[in-house]
Design a protein around this motif. Structure first.
Motif, PDB file in Angstrom:
ATOM      1  N   ARG A   5       0.859  -1.187   0.000  1.00 41.62           N
ATOM      2  CA  ARG A   5       0.000   0.000   0.000  1.00 41.62           C
ATOM      3  C   ARG A   5       0.896   1.238   0.000  1.00 41.62           C
ATOM      4  O   ARG A   5       1.893   1.289   0.728  1.00 41.62           O
ATOM      5  CB  ARG A   5      -0.923   0.034   1.228  1.00 41.62           C
ATOM      6  CG  ARG A   5      -1.940  -1.098   1.270  1.00 41.62           C
ATOM      7  CD  ARG A   5      -2.929  -0.905   2.408  1.00 41.62           C
ATOM      8  NE  ARG A   5      -3.845   0.188   2.117  1.00 41.62           N
ATOM      9  CZ  ARG A   5      -5.062   0.032   1.585  1.00 41.62           C
ATOM     10  NH1 ARG A   5      -5.488  -1.174   1.271  1.00 41.62           N
ATOM     11  NH2 ARG A   5      -5.833   1.074   1.369  1.00 41.62           N
ATOM     12  N   ASP A  46       1.247   5.714  -0.312  1.00 38.12           N
ATOM     13  CA  ASP A  46       0.623   7.018  -0.085  1.00 38.12           C
ATOM     14  C   ASP A  46       0.673   7.805  -1.400  1.00 38.12           C
ATOM     15  O   ASP A  46       1.364   8.817  -1.524  1.00 38.12           O
ATOM     16  CB  ASP A  46       1.374   7.760   1.024  1.00 38.12           C
ATOM     17  CG  ASP A  46       0.707   9.067   1.403  1.00 38.12           C
ATOM     18  OD1 ASP A  46      -0.473   9.265   1.031  1.00 38.12           O
ATOM     19  OD2 ASP A  46       1.352   9.893   2.068  1.00 38.12           O
ATOM     20  N   ARG A  80      -6.872   9.637   1.354  1.00 37.34           N
ATOM     21  CA  ARG A  80      -7.068   8.234   1.733  1.00 37.34           C
ATOM     22  C   ARG A  80      -6.438   7.997   3.097  1.00 37.34           C
ATOM     23  O   ARG A  80      -5.246   8.239   3.289  1.00 37.34           O
ATOM     24  CB  ARG A  80      -6.420   7.310   0.704  1.00 37.34           C
ATOM     25  CG  ARG A  80      -6.909   7.505  -0.723  1.00 37.34           C
ATOM     26  CD  ARG A  80      -6.181   6.520  -1.634  1.00 37.34           C
ATOM     27  NE  ARG A  80      -6.485   6.721  -3.047  1.00 37.34           N
ATOM     28  CZ  ARG A  80      -5.815   7.535  -3.847  1.00 37.34           C
ATOM     29  NH1 ARG A  80      -4.775   8.220  -3.368  1.00 37.34           N
ATOM     30  NH2 ARG A  80      -6.141   7.671  -5.113  1.00 37.34           N
ATOM     31  N   GLU A  81      -7.189   7.491   4.029  1.00 38.14           N
ATOM     32  CA  GLU A  81      -6.676   7.295   5.387  1.00 38.14           C
ATOM     33  C   GLU A  81      -5.606   6.217   5.442  1.00 38.14           C
ATOM     34  O   GLU A  81      -4.691   6.296   6.271  1.00 38.14           O
ATOM     35  CB  GLU A  81      -7.824   6.937   6.333  1.00 38.14           C
ATOM     36  CG  GLU A  81      -8.811   8.073   6.557  1.00 38.14           C
ATOM     37  CD  GLU A  81      -9.841   7.716   7.601  1.00 38.14           C
ATOM     38  OE1 GLU A  81      -9.756   6.603   8.179  1.00 38.14           O
ATOM     39  OE2 GLU A  81     -10.746   8.539   7.839  1.00 38.14           O
ATOM     40  N   ASN A  82      -5.723   5.211   4.589  1.00 39.80           N
ATOM     41  CA  ASN A  82      -4.788   4.085   4.620  1.00 39.80           C
ATOM     42  C   ASN A  82      -4.077   3.882   3.296  1.00 39.80           C
ATOM     43  O   ASN A  82      -3.650   2.765   2.985  1.00 39.80           O
ATOM     44  CB  ASN A  82      -5.531   2.805   5.018  1.00 39.80           C
ATOM     45  CG  ASN A  82      -6.127   2.904   6.409  1.00 39.80           C
ATOM     46  OD1 ASN A  82      -5.411   3.202   7.356  1.00 39.80           O
ATOM     47  ND2 ASN A  82      -7.427   2.695   6.512  1.00 39.80           N
ATOM     48  N   PHE A 108       1.665   2.400   4.876  1.00 36.18           N
ATOM     49  CA  PHE A 108       0.352   1.785   5.070  1.00 36.18           C
ATOM     50  C   PHE A 108       0.361   0.287   4.766  1.00 36.18           C
ATOM     51  O   PHE A 108      -0.660  -0.376   4.927  1.00 36.18           O
ATOM     52  CB  PHE A 108      -0.696   2.479   4.199  1.00 36.18           C
ATOM     53  CG  PHE A 108      -0.890   3.939   4.538  1.00 36.18           C
ATOM     54  CD1 PHE A 108      -1.322   4.313   5.805  1.00 36.18           C
ATOM     55  CD2 PHE A 108      -0.639   4.925   3.607  1.00 36.18           C
ATOM     56  CE1 PHE A 108      -1.509   5.656   6.120  1.00 36.18           C
ATOM     57  CE2 PHE A 108      -0.813   6.256   3.909  1.00 36.18           C
ATOM     58  CZ  PHE A 108      -1.258   6.630   5.180  1.00 36.18           C
ATOM     59  N   THR A 109       1.485  -0.245   4.315  1.00 34.53           N
ATOM     60  CA  THR A 109       1.597  -1.688   4.072  1.00 34.53           C
ATOM     61  C   THR A 109       1.596  -2.415   5.413  1.00 34.53           C
ATOM     62  O   THR A 109       2.479  -2.193   6.247  1.00 34.53           O
ATOM     63  CB  THR A 109       2.895  -2.010   3.305  1.00 34.53           C
ATOM     64  OG1 THR A 109       2.876  -1.315   2.048  1.00 34.53           O
ATOM     65  CG2 THR A 109       3.027  -3.499   3.060  1.00 34.53           C
ATOM     66  N   PRO A 110       0.613  -3.297   5.678  1.00 35.19           N
ATOM     67  CA  PRO A 110       0.462  -3.884   7.015  1.00 35.19           C
ATOM     68  C   PRO A 110       1.690  -4.616   7.532  1.00 35.19           C
ATOM     69  O   PRO A 110       2.021  -4.541   8.713  1.00 35.19           O
ATOM     70  CB  PRO A 110      -0.728  -4.839   6.840  1.00 35.19           C
ATOM     71  CG  PRO A 110      -1.480  -4.299   5.665  1.00 35.19           C
ATOM     72  CD  PRO A 110      -0.452  -3.712   4.752  1.00 35.19           C
TER      73      PRO A 110
END
Length: 296
Positions: free
Chosen positions: A140, A142, A153-155, A268-270
């Motif tokens: 993910r 930004d 985008r929040e995430n 945002f990458t888990p």
């Protein structure tokens, strides 16, 4: 561990030779960015081969890489957009399974044409040894907000198969500090791959400790990124002078080669902490030019 070999990749892609250099395992990922057969003036490669001969040669390379790849391992094969058909055929004939045809959209230039649309992208064929990837991390980013969107985008957003957020290292002003230069300011290689491109590829398709291969290492971007991400790497380059440049680049660790500032973009990458090495080598030395030793 980083291994730099000088020679013809068809000769060096051999298990017995690799074992002599302490490469005892198969590769998790290969980045394949060969000469494009465009008539460029390479010191150790004929870049004007008859098309059939050229694609037979790349078929042999892809077959060798396939043999040396882990089950589920990946190849990222970059080429000109007009040769997409040939790239896909070569991969199919050598056993690879296509996962995505990535569009790498150029941000600072487009090749004009009189009778068709101007060209502003390259293709990167992402394929695997077997039906499913051994490793695939859903990254993910930004990404910049497009004008039609009203809210941030929040995430972040997932990386898709269109990469329009990575700038190529064009000539002149836009190449910036990352482009390797001689003391007189001229470029060492106008086809130098950007750090951001290899970072995305390695993050998505490898884990810490995996082995990465670049059979056409060029200026060594794949090896520079692999070292910082905690991956092992083998780079093969036929031009001895470029091999000297690669070794110099790995040794000097220029600030422009650091991946540190790009981590925030992937925040945002888990599972980012598990795939991004916390033991990254220091790339904070002063900015350096290629020494006169390499002035050709």
């Amino acid at each position: 561990m980083t291994v730099v070999l000088c020679g013809d990749c068809l000769e060096l892609l051999d298990r017995s030779i690799l074992k002599q250099h302490s490469v005892e395992t198969e590769f998790a990922l290969t980045f394949l960015d060969p000469p494009f057969n465009q008539g460029k003036d390479y010191a150790f490669f004929d870049d004007e081969l008859p098309p059939d001969e050229y694609w037979r040669w790349l078929t042999k390379v892809c077959a060798k890489v396939y043999e040396l790849t882990l089950d589920g391992g990946a190849i990222y094969f970059m080429h000109r957009e007009k040769n997409a058909e040939h790239v896909l055929r070569v991969l199919w004939e050598t056993g690879w399974t296509l996962q995505n045809l990535i569009i790498w959209q150029k941000r600072t230039s487009a090749v004009p044409n009189q009778w068709r649309y101007s060209k502003a992208y390259q293709i990167i064929a992402f394929a695997t040894k077997g039906r499913k990837p051994r490793v695939f991390h859903r990254l993910r980013i930004d990404a910049p907000l497009r004008p039609e969107y009203r809210y941030e985008r929040e995430n972040g957003m997932f990386v898709t198969d269109v990469w329009d957020d990575i700038r190529e290292l064009t000539s002149g002003y836009y190449a910036g500090d990352e482009a390797l230069r001689h003391p007189d300011g001229t470029r060492v290689c106008t086809q130098q791959a950007p750090i951001a491109l290899l970072l995305r590829i390695l993050l998505a398709s490898t884990n810490l400790g995996d082995w990465v291969l670049d059979p056409f290492a060029g200026t060594g971007t794949t090896l520079v990124v692999a070292e910082q991400l905690g991956r092992n790497a083998v780079g093969i380059e036929i031009d001895p002078q470029m091999v000297d440049v690669i070794r110099w680049r790995l040794n000097e660790r220029r600030p422009a080669d650091s991946i540190a500032l790009l981590r925030h973009y992937y925040r945002f990458t888990p599972n980012l902490d598990s795939i991004w090495s916390t033991d990254t080598p220091c790339y904070s030395t002063i900015a350096l030019q290629i020494p006169k030793l390499f002035a050709w």
